[in-house]
Every structure is written in C-alpha cells, then in structure tokens.
Design a protein around this motif. Structure first.
Motif, PDB file in Angstrom:
ATOM      1  N   PRO A  71     -10.149   3.920  18.975  1.00 63.03           N
ATOM      2  CA  PRO A  71     -11.298   4.531  18.290  1.00 63.03           C
ATOM      3  C   PRO A  71     -11.268   4.366  16.770  1.00 63.03           C
ATOM      4  N   ASP A  72     -10.081   4.167  16.194  1.00 59.71           N
ATOM      5  CA  ASP A  72     -10.009   4.074  14.731  1.00 59.71           C
ATOM      6  C   ASP A  72      -9.948   2.633  14.236  1.00 59.71           C
ATOM      7  N   CYS A  73     -10.368   1.706  15.066  1.00 63.17           N
ATOM      8  CA  CYS A  73     -10.194   0.291  14.726  1.00 63.17           C
ATOM      9  C   CYS A  73     -11.397  -0.325  14.015  1.00 63.17           C
ATOM     10  N   GLY A  74     -12.326   0.505  13.580  1.00 65.74           N
ATOM     11  CA  GLY A  74     -13.556  -0.010  12.981  1.00 65.74           C
ATOM     12  C   GLY A  74     -13.329  -0.993  11.843  1.00 65.74           C
ATOM     13  N   ASP A  75     -12.323  -0.689  11.004  1.00 64.50           N
ATOM     14  CA  ASP A  75     -12.075  -1.543   9.844  1.00 64.50           C
ATOM     15  C   ASP A  75     -11.478  -2.890  10.233  1.00 64.50           C
ATOM     16  N   LEU A  76     -10.962  -2.968  11.461  1.00 64.47           N
ATOM     17  CA  LEU A  76     -10.365  -4.223  11.929  1.00 64.47           C
ATOM     18  C   LEU A  76     -11.140  -4.751  13.135  1.00 64.47           C
ATOM     19  N   ALA A  77     -12.422  -4.434  13.173  1.00 62.01           N
ATOM     20  CA  ALA A  77     -13.221  -4.712  14.373  1.00 62.01           C
ATOM     21  C   ALA A  77     -13.163  -6.186  14.777  1.00 62.01           C
ATOM     22  N   GLU A  78     -13.251  -7.062  13.796  1.00 67.30           N
ATOM     23  CA  GLU A  78     -13.308  -8.490  14.116  1.00 67.30           C
ATOM     24  C   GLU A  78     -12.007  -8.951  14.771  1.00 67.30           C
ATOM     25  N   GLU A  79     -10.881  -8.530  14.176  1.00 70.45           N
ATOM     26  CA  GLU A  79      -9.581  -8.912  14.726  1.00 70.45           C
ATOM     27  C   GLU A  79      -9.381  -8.290  16.109  1.00 70.45           C
ATOM     28  N   MET A  80      -9.763  -7.008  16.220  1.00 67.60           N
ATOM     29  CA  MET A  80      -9.529  -6.320  17.487  1.00 67.60           C
ATOM     30  C   MET A  80     -10.356  -6.933  18.608  1.00 67.60           C
ATOM     31  N   GLU A  81     -11.514  -7.463  18.249  1.00 64.14           N
ATOM     32  CA  GLU A  81     -12.347  -8.072  19.277  1.00 64.14           C
ATOM     33  C   GLU A  81     -11.640  -9.282  19.893  1.00 64.14           C
ATOM     34  N   ARG A  82     -10.916 -10.014  19.063  1.00 66.10           N
ATOM     35  CA  ARG A  82     -10.192 -11.184  19.577  1.00 66.10           C
ATOM     36  C   ARG A  82      -9.067 -10.768  20.519  1.00 66.10           C
ATOM     37  N   LEU A  83      -8.548  -9.553  20.300  1.00 69.67           N
ATOM     38  CA  LEU A  83      -7.422  -9.085  21.119  1.00 69.67           C
ATOM     39  C   LEU A  83      -7.889  -8.296  22.337  1.00 69.67           C
ATOM     40  N   GLN A  84      -9.172  -8.009  22.360  1.00 69.58           N
ATOM     41  CA  GLN A  84      -9.756  -7.166  23.411  1.00 69.58           C
ATOM     42  C   GLN A  84      -9.452  -7.635  24.836  1.00 69.58           C
ATOM     43  N   PRO A  85      -9.378  -8.952  25.085  1.00 73.46           N
ATOM     44  CA  PRO A  85      -9.098  -9.375  26.461  1.00 73.46           C
ATOM     45  C   PRO A  85      -7.843  -8.741  27.044  1.00 73.46           C
ATOM     46  N   LEU A  86      -6.903  -8.326  26.189  1.00 74.06           N
ATOM     47  CA  LEU A  86      -5.646  -7.755  26.684  1.00 74.06           C
ATOM     48  C   LEU A  86      -5.714  -6.246  26.885  1.00 74.06           C
ATOM     49  N   ALA A  87      -6.844  -5.635  26.520  1.00 76.59           N
ATOM     50  CA  ALA A  87      -6.960  -4.178  26.639  1.00 76.59           C
ATOM     51  C   ALA A  87      -6.781  -3.720  28.076  1.00 76.59           C
ATOM     52  N   GLY A  88      -7.119  -4.589  29.024  1.00 77.99           N
ATOM     53  CA  GLY A  88      -7.029  -4.225  30.445  1.00 77.99           C
ATOM     54  C   GLY A  88      -5.628  -3.915  30.927  1.00 77.99           C
ATOM     55  N   VAL A  89      -4.595  -4.315  30.155  1.00 76.84           N
ATOM     56  CA  VAL A  89      -3.232  -4.064  30.631  1.00 76.84           C
ATOM     57  C   VAL A  89      -2.923  -2.570  30.707  1.00 76.84           C
ATOM     58  N   HIS A  90      -3.708  -1.742  30.024  1.00 79.83           N
ATOM     59  CA  HIS A  90      -3.405  -0.303  30.063  1.00 79.83           C
ATOM     60  C   HIS A  90      -3.485   0.241  31.487  1.00 79.83           C
ATOM     61  N   GLU A  91      -4.202  -0.483  32.346  1.00 79.40           N
ATOM     62  CA  GLU A  91      -4.275  -0.057  33.753  1.00 79.40           C
ATOM     63  C   GLU A  91      -3.000  -0.393  34.520  1.00 79.40           C
ATOM     64  N   PHE A  92      -2.135  -1.192  33.910  1.00 75.63           N
ATOM     65  CA  PHE A  92      -0.893  -1.625  34.558  1.00 75.63           C
ATOM     66  C   PHE A  92       0.280  -1.327  33.634  1.00 75.63           C
ATOM     67  N   PRO A  93       0.754  -0.066  33.637  1.00 70.86           N
ATOM     68  CA  PRO A  93       1.744   0.356  32.636  1.00 70.86           C
ATOM     69  C   PRO A  93       2.961  -0.557  32.550  1.00 70.86           C
ATOM     70  N   SER A  94       3.354  -1.176  33.669  1.00 75.47           N
ATOM     71  CA  SER A  94       4.549  -2.027  33.615  1.00 75.47           C
ATOM     72  C   SER A  94       4.281  -3.309  32.848  1.00 75.47           C
ATOM     73  N   ARG A  95       3.010  -3.661  32.627  1.00 76.73           N
ATOM     74  CA  ARG A  95       2.692  -4.885  31.908  1.00 76.73           C
ATOM     75  C   ARG A  95       2.426  -4.656  30.426  1.00 76.73           C
ATOM     76  N   VAL A  96       2.370  -3.394  30.010  1.00 76.10           N
ATOM     77  CA  VAL A  96       2.067  -3.128  28.600  1.00 76.10           C
ATOM     78  C   VAL A  96       3.109  -3.791  27.701  1.00 76.10           C
ATOM     79  N   LYS A  97       4.386  -3.746  28.138  1.00 73.73           N
ATOM     80  CA  LYS A  97       5.447  -4.335  27.318  1.00 73.73           C
ATOM     81  C   LYS A  97       5.327  -5.860  27.237  1.00 73.73           C
ATOM     82  N   CYS A  98       4.761  -6.457  28.268  1.00 74.69           N
ATOM     83  CA  CYS A  98       4.507  -7.902  28.217  1.00 74.69           C
ATOM     84  C   CYS A  98       3.513  -8.215  27.095  1.00 74.69           C
TER      85      CYS A  98
END
Ligand code: ZN
Length: 153
Positions: A105-132
C-alpha cells in the motif's frame, strides 16, 4: 480479466525463469555476494558495477534454482540499474512486503518499479516460495553492505 492478468504474470515468470536477463559474470564488478536458499536449493552469485557517485551502473548474476528464484533475480537486476544503493535497498524492502502480503500500500512513490515486480506478488499464496522470490534481494542487500554471503534464513 483477472485470470488474463494471472496468465500474463505466469508467462513473465516462466520467460524470465527460462531466459534470465543479465545472466552473466561481471568481470570488473565493484561489489558481489553469493545468495543461498537451502530450503529450495536456490543459489546465485550477484555482481554490481557502481558509478563514482554510488549508483548501480550494471547488475548481473549467475546461479541455479527454481523458476521463481531465477525470474526474481532477472527482474531485480533489470529494476535496480541506475538506482542508488539507498533506492535499491528501499525497493528491496518494498518487494519483500509485496512477496509476503501480495500488496504494497505504501509503494506509490515507486509505482513504476513495483509494477515490473508485480508478476511475483502471487508468491504470497505459497509461503514456502516467498524465500525463492526474495533471495535475489537479500543477495543484493548483502552486496551493497559489503557482505559476501546472504542466506534466505
Ligand atoms: Zn526456489
């Protein structure tokens, strides 16, 4: 629409996992570190070339591991080029939040960069993969702080 986006993100991860960008050794690197995620067997070496005023001029890595770890390192090296050490560390902290919670929620100032990393946001559904997903960023932090080793532990 949501499913389409999910498919797109999955495709981006698979593409970066199979053909990681910046996958090479940097012979004249100023900083380097090795990252290890024993839980999954992901390992990587990261090299950084810095500008005289402390920005990341080039970032490259080599390693082996699951598609998520390789895709994350690939996206990380693409995203941090041109950033100062402080900006890169801030981005890493935000990314860890994204990977653990699926949102930043606080990523507004880095929105452009965070958008590029967004594809990996889905790992939060798989806690064992977060470290990957976060290994590359732990390794980046270690390199920027002059440590040679980074562990996901
Ligand atoms: Zn992994």
């Amino acid at each position: 629409m949501f499913d389409d986006l999910r498919d797109l993100y999955q495709e981006i991860i698979l593409d970066h996992g199979r053909k990681p960008r910046n996958f090479r050794r940097l012979e004249d690197a100023d900083l380097s570190a090795r990252g290890d995620n024993p839980l999954c067997g992901d390992r990587m070496d990261l090299w950084l070339k810095m500008t005289p005023d402390g920005r990341i001029a080039d970032a490259a890595f080599q390693g082996r591991g699951c598609a998520i770890s390789m895709a994350s390192a690939s996206l990380m090296t693409e995203t941090v080029k041109g950033k100062s050490a402080e900006q890169a560390k801030a981005l890493g902290a935000r990314f860890r939040e994204l990977a653990m919670t699926g949102a930043c929620p606080d990523c507004g100032d880095l929105a452009e960069e965070m958008e590029r990393l967004q594809p990996l946001a889905g790992v939060h559904e798989f806690p064992s993969r977060v470290k990957c997903a976060t290994l590359a960023w732990h390794t980046l932090n270690a390199a920027l702080e002059g440590n040679k080793e980074a562990s996901s532990e």
